[in-house]
Design a protein around this motif. Structure first.
Motif, PDB file in Angstrom:
ATOM      1  N   LYS A  13      47.306  82.780 -14.519  1.00 10.73           N
ATOM      2  CA  LYS A  13      46.676  84.099 -14.539  1.00 10.73           C
ATOM      3  C   LYS A  13      46.461  84.605 -15.964  1.00 10.73           C
ATOM      4  O   LYS A  13      45.623  85.468 -16.196  1.00 10.73           O
TER       5      LYS A  13
ATOM      6  N   GLN B  77      40.967  80.395 -16.988  1.00 13.44           N
ATOM      7  CA  GLN B  77      40.668  79.875 -15.649  1.00 13.44           C
ATOM      8  C   GLN B  77      39.309  79.171 -15.593  1.00 13.44           C
ATOM      9  O   GLN B  77      38.498  79.383 -14.697  1.00 13.44           O
TER      10      GLN B  77
ATOM     11  N   MET C 151      38.090  77.279 -12.393  1.00 18.36           N
ATOM     12  CA  MET C 151      37.728  78.142 -11.272  1.00 18.36           C
ATOM     13  C   MET C 151      36.285  78.610 -11.384  1.00 18.36           C
ATOM     14  O   MET C 151      35.526  78.586 -10.400  1.00 18.36           O
TER      15      MET C 151
ATOM     16  N   CYS D 252      43.390  75.542  -3.268  1.00 16.80           N
ATOM     17  CA  CYS D 252      43.656  76.777  -2.530  1.00 16.80           C
ATOM     18  C   CYS D 252      44.653  76.428  -1.430  1.00 16.80           C
ATOM     19  O   CYS D 252      44.685  75.294  -0.953  1.00 16.80           O
TER      20      CYS D 252
ATOM     21  N   THR E   4      36.306  76.301  -3.909  1.00 17.78           N
ATOM     22  CA  THR E   4      36.267  77.736  -4.196  1.00 17.78           C
ATOM     23  C   THR E   4      37.023  78.471  -3.104  1.00 17.78           C
ATOM     24  O   THR E   4      37.262  77.925  -2.015  1.00 17.78           O
ATOM     25  N   ARG E   5      37.368  79.710  -3.364  1.00 18.28           N
ATOM     26  CA  ARG E   5      38.128  80.467  -2.368  1.00 18.28           C
ATOM     27  C   ARG E   5      37.314  80.698  -1.098  1.00 18.28           C
ATOM     28  O   ARG E   5      37.838  80.576   0.011  1.00 18.28           O
TER      29      ARG E   5
ATOM     30  N   SER F 216      44.661  81.563  -0.477  1.00 16.74           N
ATOM     31  CA  SER F 216      45.035  82.032  -1.809  1.00 16.74           C
ATOM     32  C   SER F 216      43.846  81.964  -2.760  1.00 16.74           C
ATOM     33  O   SER F 216      42.840  81.309  -2.494  1.00 16.74           O
ATOM     34  N   HIS F 217      43.985  82.645  -3.883  1.00 14.80           N
ATOM     35  CA  HIS F 217      43.045  82.435  -4.975  1.00 14.80           C
ATOM     36  C   HIS F 217      43.232  81.000  -5.492  1.00 14.80           C
ATOM     37  O   HIS F 217      44.314  80.424  -5.369  1.00 14.80           O
TER      38      HIS F 217
END
Length: 265
Positions: free
Chosen positions: A66, A70, A73, A132, A214-215, A245-246
């Protein structure tokens, strides 16, 4: 010319003006990757050099992830895979540090991140795959000695093994996404009305082995997984439909597994 494509696009050490501004640096690389993906040839590569820790792909905790930019992502959101990461030592003079013509500090281990479109030939190393996860709660039959002959209830052995669950879900995701079930537990849970219910809890993980994760895509796979698994065993109703989840890097999965196998709820 909209037909123009490139075999290699490179951006070394992107950085928004100012110090330690993750929000704008993420926006910068997101917009760069979005634009570059539109002009990248099918077998082309995007090379992005980043300072130590900025990319986040090797983060071993969610907190570390975090705090990074990222990069993988954002790449996935634009249909790209983080194909490889390797040490990088620039062979040119660095300049423009905070608006001043002098070198900037790269940290101890700057790395070159290579992004590419999935083409069936790219196999992302496990230690930089994007994932994820979600939980799947299966209601355990009251008769623990069930022999599995029913079309709707699996035997206790089948539930505990987890291989059948992994196989069912692997069959509904796109080719190139690896499904893992790295943690499972049998828990006795007191429901809202006060009754005790025995539940098998599985941690389901979708990994970007050859296909971007991807989410939003992972959540569509979660919906399909619930539908398919429920054809064989009943699911715990109040745990259905919970968003995945992210995205997170695979190395940070292991602390999650450790936490989730302690029995704490």
């Amino acid at each position: 010319d909209n037909a123009t494509t490139f075999d290699r696009i490179q951006f070394n050490f992107p950085h928004w003006r100012g110090k330690a501004n993750n929000r704008y640096n993420r926006q910068l690389i997101n917009e760069f990757l979005r634009s570059a993906a539109t002009v990248l040839s099918p077998r082309g590569e995007i090379h992005m050099a980043l300072c130590d820790g900025q990319g986040g792909c090797s983060s071993t905790t969610l907190q570390e992830w975090k705090g990074s930019w990222q990069a993988s992502m954002f790449a996935a959101e634009h249909g790209l895979l983080l194909a490889s990461v390797s040490p990088y030592e620039p062979q040119y003079n660095l300049s423009s540090h905070r608006g001043v013509d002098r070198p900037f500090n790269l940290g101890k281990k700057p790395k070159m991140h290579v992004f590419a479109k999935p083409n069936g030939h790219i196999h992302v190393p496990r230690d930089i795959q994007l994932c994820c996860r979600h939980e799947l709660h299966i209601v355990v039959p009251e008769d623990e000695d069930d022999d599995g002959s029913s079309d709707t209830i699996c035997s206790m052995d089948q539930i505990l093994a987890g291989d059948a669950v992994e196989m069912i879900i692997q069959g509904i995701v796109p080719k190139g996404v690896r499904v893992e079930v790295p943690a499972r537990q049998i828990l006795e849970i007191r429901e809202a009305e006060g009754s005790l219910q025995k539940v098998a809890v599985f941690l389901i993980v979708y990994c970007s082995e050859r296909y971007p994760v991807t989410r939003s895509q992972a959540d569509s796979w979660r919906e399909l997984a619930e539908v398919e698994v429920e054809k064989f065993v009943p699911l715990r109703e109040n745990r259905r439909g919970r968003t995945v989840s992210h995205p997170f890097p695979y190395p940070s999965l292991h602390p999650e597994i450790k936490y989730r196998t302690t029995g704490e709820r």
